[in-house]
Design a protein around this motif. Structure first.
Motif, mmCIF file in Angstrom:
data_model
loop_
_atom_site.group_PDB
_atom_site.id
_atom_site.type_symbol
_atom_site.label_atom_id
_atom_site.label_comp_id
_atom_site.label_asym_id
_atom_site.label_seq_id
_atom_site.Cartn_x
_atom_site.Cartn_y
_atom_site.Cartn_z
ATOM 1 N N GLY A 144 1.536 -17.541 -14.738
ATOM 2 C CA GLY A 144 1.860 -17.128 -13.380
ATOM 3 C C GLY A 144 0.921 -16.062 -12.857
ATOM 4 N N GLN A 157 3.973 -19.983 -10.053
ATOM 5 C CA GLN A 157 4.048 -20.146 -11.497
ATOM 6 C C GLN A 157 4.003 -21.619 -11.888
ATOM 7 N N SER A 168 11.091 -12.060 -17.132
ATOM 8 C CA SER A 168 10.681 -12.298 -17.046
ATOM 9 C C SER A 168 10.452 -11.850 -17.333
ATOM 10 N N SER A 169 12.296 -11.825 -15.146
ATOM 11 C CA SER A 169 11.454 -12.676 -15.192
ATOM 12 C C SER A 169 11.172 -11.791 -15.694
ATOM 13 N N SER A 179 8.852 -14.568 -20.503
ATOM 14 C CA SER A 179 9.054 -15.574 -19.459
ATOM 15 C C SER A 179 9.185 -16.994 -19.993
#
Length: 330
Positions: A219, A200, A28-29, A50
């Motif tokens: 996110g 997210q 990313s994650s 991500s």
């Protein structure tokens, strides 16, 4: 809807696991540690790591997806900057990190246009950190390294909605648990020593007549306090975008853009001395992908990207930031 989307569940939807990994991730994650969270100028996210192909597509059919990722980062902050690390502030920092993640994802099927899945990731990290003299102290430059299992990452639920054959969205809730080893006096650690909660959203737009695909992953990261150093990281906002052109031979090529923006000031004894150590960065670079099938029925996907930092403030600026991934769906 189930019949219309079966193509994406078996061929293109195999890479929907990135709606779960957008962290990692990370990376990313998205997701690479140095020593602490934004305490050490990075936190868990790495800009541009991500997002991936079919980020907003959750497979509508029940299936098991296995993913392996390796992320390498070589970054630094100059000695003219004070960096909160190991319970104090140092004059600059250089870090090399190699992060390997093994993820098992299970999609549970779909109903009413919604698809559901869960996942768990086992990460392993090697990190080497060099820091300048502690600000206000007589200590000289020092270095440290560590290698071990990192904090466990899991996604209890990811829900994907298929607006049409070409428009998809995925909503997920992800958690980093402080399961790795942590020493508050060490420069290099294999844990950030906090819980991190990551809601997210991911979106995918397909333009099949031109072989084009556009993906976005956004996110928020909410950190608990590091009780060992009393450092509280402010929330982070992350946004990664990708445009991809796919060819008939299974090869794809595109561009990835990513940013991490800190929302507010960090707090705690060291953070207060550094006026909250507010940071942000922006990364940009190419990605190549390849899709095929094993035995004519098991989809396999691979990708390689290079996403160096373009601009960075109070976060590690990386000239070398690579990620390689491979995914197999059953």
């Amino acid at each position: 809807m189930q019949c219309v989307l079966s193509e994406f569940g078996t061929r293109r939807g195999l890479t929907a696991r990135r709606s779960v990994l957008a962290l990692m991730l990370a990376a990313s994650s998205a997701c690479i540690p140095v020593a602490h969270a934004t305490e050490s100028a990075l936190g868990r996210p790495v800009a541009g790591m991500s997002v991936g192909p079919s980020a907003g597509i959750v497979p509508p059919e029940p299936m098991t997806i296995v993913n392996f990722e390796n992320i390498y980062l070589d970054g630094s902050i100059g000695a003219n900057r004070s960096v909160p690390i190991a319970g104090t502030a140092t004059a600059g920092v250089d870090a090399k990190i190699d992060f390997t993640l093994a993820t098992l994802m299970r999609s549970w099927g779909s109903t009413g246009g919604w698809s559901f899945a869960s996942a768990i990731t086992l990460p392993y990290v090697w990190t080497d950190v060099k820091a300048g003299a502690s600000v206000g102290r007589l200590n000289g430059a020092r270095s440290d390294s560590a290698a071990n299992l990192f904090d466990l990452y899991f996604t209890p639920i990811v829900a994907g909605y298929h607006f049409s054959r070409t428009d998809h969205i995925a909503l997920s809730f992800n958690v980093w648990a402080p399961t790795g080893r942590y020493d508050p006096n060490a420069l290099a650690n294999t844990s950030l020593n906090n819980w991190t909660f990551v809601p997210q959203v991911a979106y995918t737009k397909l333009v099949p007549q031109y072989g084009l695909e556009f993906d976005a992953v956004a996110g928020l990261q909410f950190y608990t306090r590091n009780q060992a150093t009393e450092y509280q990281n402010a929330p982070l906002f992350t946004l990664d975008l990708m445009g991809l052109k796919k060819f008939a031979n299974g090869v794809g090529a595109g561009l990835v853009m990513g940013t991490v923006q800190q929302l507010g000031k960090d707090s705690g004894p060291v953070a207060d001395r550094l006026d909250g150590f507010v940071g942000h960065d922006f990364s940009l670079g190419p990605i190549v992908t390849y899709d095929t099938k094993v035995g004519g029925k098991h989809p396999v996907s691979a990708s390689l990207r290079w996403v160096p930092s373009i601009a960075s403030t109070n976060r590690l600026k990386s000239t070398n930031s690579f990620m390689a991934s491979a995914t197999l769906a059953f």
